[in-house]
Design a protein around this motif. Structure first.
Motif, short mmCIF file in Angstrom:
data_model
loop_
_atom_site.label_atom_id
_atom_site.label_comp_id
_atom_site.label_asym_id
_atom_site.label_seq_id
_atom_site.Cartn_x
_atom_site.Cartn_y
_atom_site.Cartn_z
N ASP D 48 0.79 -1.26 0.14
CA ASP D 48 -0.02 0.09 0.16
C ASP D 48 1.00 1.41 0.02
OD1 ASP D 48 -2.63 1.33 0.32
OD2 ASP D 48 -1.73 2.09 2.01
N GLU D 49 1.99 1.02 0.71
CA GLU D 49 2.79 2.40 0.73
C GLU D 49 3.62 2.58 -0.77
OE1 GLU D 49 6.21 -0.19 2.79
OE2 GLU D 49 5.75 1.59 3.71
N LEU D 50 3.40 1.96 -1.80
CA LEU D 50 3.83 2.13 -3.08
C LEU D 50 2.86 2.76 -4.02
CD1 LEU D 50 5.98 -1.08 -3.47
CD2 LEU D 50 6.85 1.13 -2.59
N THR D 51 1.83 3.26 -3.44
CA THR D 51 0.70 3.65 -4.38
C THR D 51 0.24 5.28 -4.86
OG1 THR D 51 -0.98 3.59 -2.40
CG2 THR D 51 -0.96 1.67 -3.58
#
Lengths: 143, 143, 143, 143
Positions: D48-51
């Motif tokens: 999720d932190e790469l979105t």
């Protein structure tokens, strides 16, 4: 580069008619070789008047046939009544464009409702042997 | 796009001589307009035989002048005895290439010992007004 | 890169709200610096965990901030209710990405109803001096 | 995309060692999957932190793995003692980057003494099915 379904049974006639209106194609001596759903090949015989300073075909002329091949490959998959325009393309020149004949082979990578992405490999033929001289990655838009 | 130092006082003669050997430039009717360190302009008057299916100048022909402009812009900064070849370029087509005259204005972004990166804006002139019709970002190599 | 008119007076709030939902921006430590019609700057301080094998910032991370800067520069000019997605981009890496701080400066080249073309220059700052480390040419689409 | 000969029997160790020094790869959770002459695959599980703003993997993060895959694909064919750097790349985003796992598959198109051209297709895997989400065409330089 999977198999593609056309939305218009008459796509080949449509491509050939539009190609015949590209005056630059007759000026440089290019002709359609393959017209299939998602796939277009354009052939360009060597001519001295198309060369750059070293006697190779100018990168812009290879781009001219590759761009038309990509545009028409996209166009084969568009509905009747569509027009097609180039949004952008990127070309890598891989070897000096030496040969008697050049063939630009465009294949659709992803066809969308508005945008279509295509690849095109351009081969130089000399003494029955083909070498990859350039490759294009292009985006086309339906109008 | 800062100011650039040449390594060869004779750069202009070198550029003009090489340009005169690009047969494709005379075929399409293109001519050199500006030859300065890191900057080349090439002019191309409209001709019906350079058009695509809608009567606009073909994207590949705009690319042909932009590529030569980028190559020679890089070449102005190379030492005597160098050759220049296109590694790759990317072109965005921004508007239909309508106009009486097209001018490709190439400027060096970064000159290196081996590779030089250049930009080129192509303007279409109609009724004394210029519109940006295409832009190129290119990589050239010294040979 | 002329001056641009917004279609939505509330564009800045819209850009900041969308930026805050890009989780990757907080993961890498990037922040918005400039939000103007057709212009976005994003700042990224150096972090060792963003590096490639030589200790420079990875080209893909420079691309991440440049792509967001281009996307939001395009977004400033879109009507209320729009979304924005990247169609494609091309990046030239000009120098090793060395510095304490990197700033991606995106400017709209041509805004259209569907597609917007933007440029972005990425500067690396070290000892009060900025060097151009990368440049992007990108196409964005309104959704 | 033919078969390639390595110039260094120890290429795999060299690639793995360099990859382990790319801190950004461990930060985003990417790992090497295939290391063969002219071919590299890199896997990236969804996080999720790469979105970006819609919850898809950010285009710059896909580019980060594709760029490393292209660079190492080129590197497999370089002589011992070489380094590799990205000159430039172009990426087309074909579909929203949705999936549990992303795999960047890079293959060398043309290996030269100085420059190597590579392609990379990035697939998103969801429910045992792969979809092409992005494609890169890149130029790498030996140093």
């Amino acid at each position: 580069m999977s198999s593609f379904q056309t939305q218009d049974a008459d796509f080949e006639r449509r491509v050939r008619e539009s190609f015949s209106r590209q005056h630059v194609m007759s000026m440089i001596g290019a002709s359609l070789r393959r017209v299939e759903p998602g796939a277009i090949d354009i052939a360009l015989p060597f001519r001295d008047e198309l060369t750059q300073q070293n006697g190779y075909i100018h990168a812009g002329i290879l781009t001219t046939v590759a761009d038309s091949a990509c545009g028409y490959a996209a166009y084969t998959l568009m509905p009747a009544g569509s027009g097609v325009l180039s949004v952008e393309f990127k070309v890598n020149l891989l070897r000096p464009a030496v040969g008697e004949l050049f063939v630009a082979e465009a294949r659709v990578v992803k066809a969308g409702a508005t945008l279509t992405v295509t690849r095109c490999d351009v081969y130089g033929w000399a003494a029955e042997e083909a070498k990859l001289v350039a490759t294009m990655l292009a985006t086309m838009i339906r109008r």
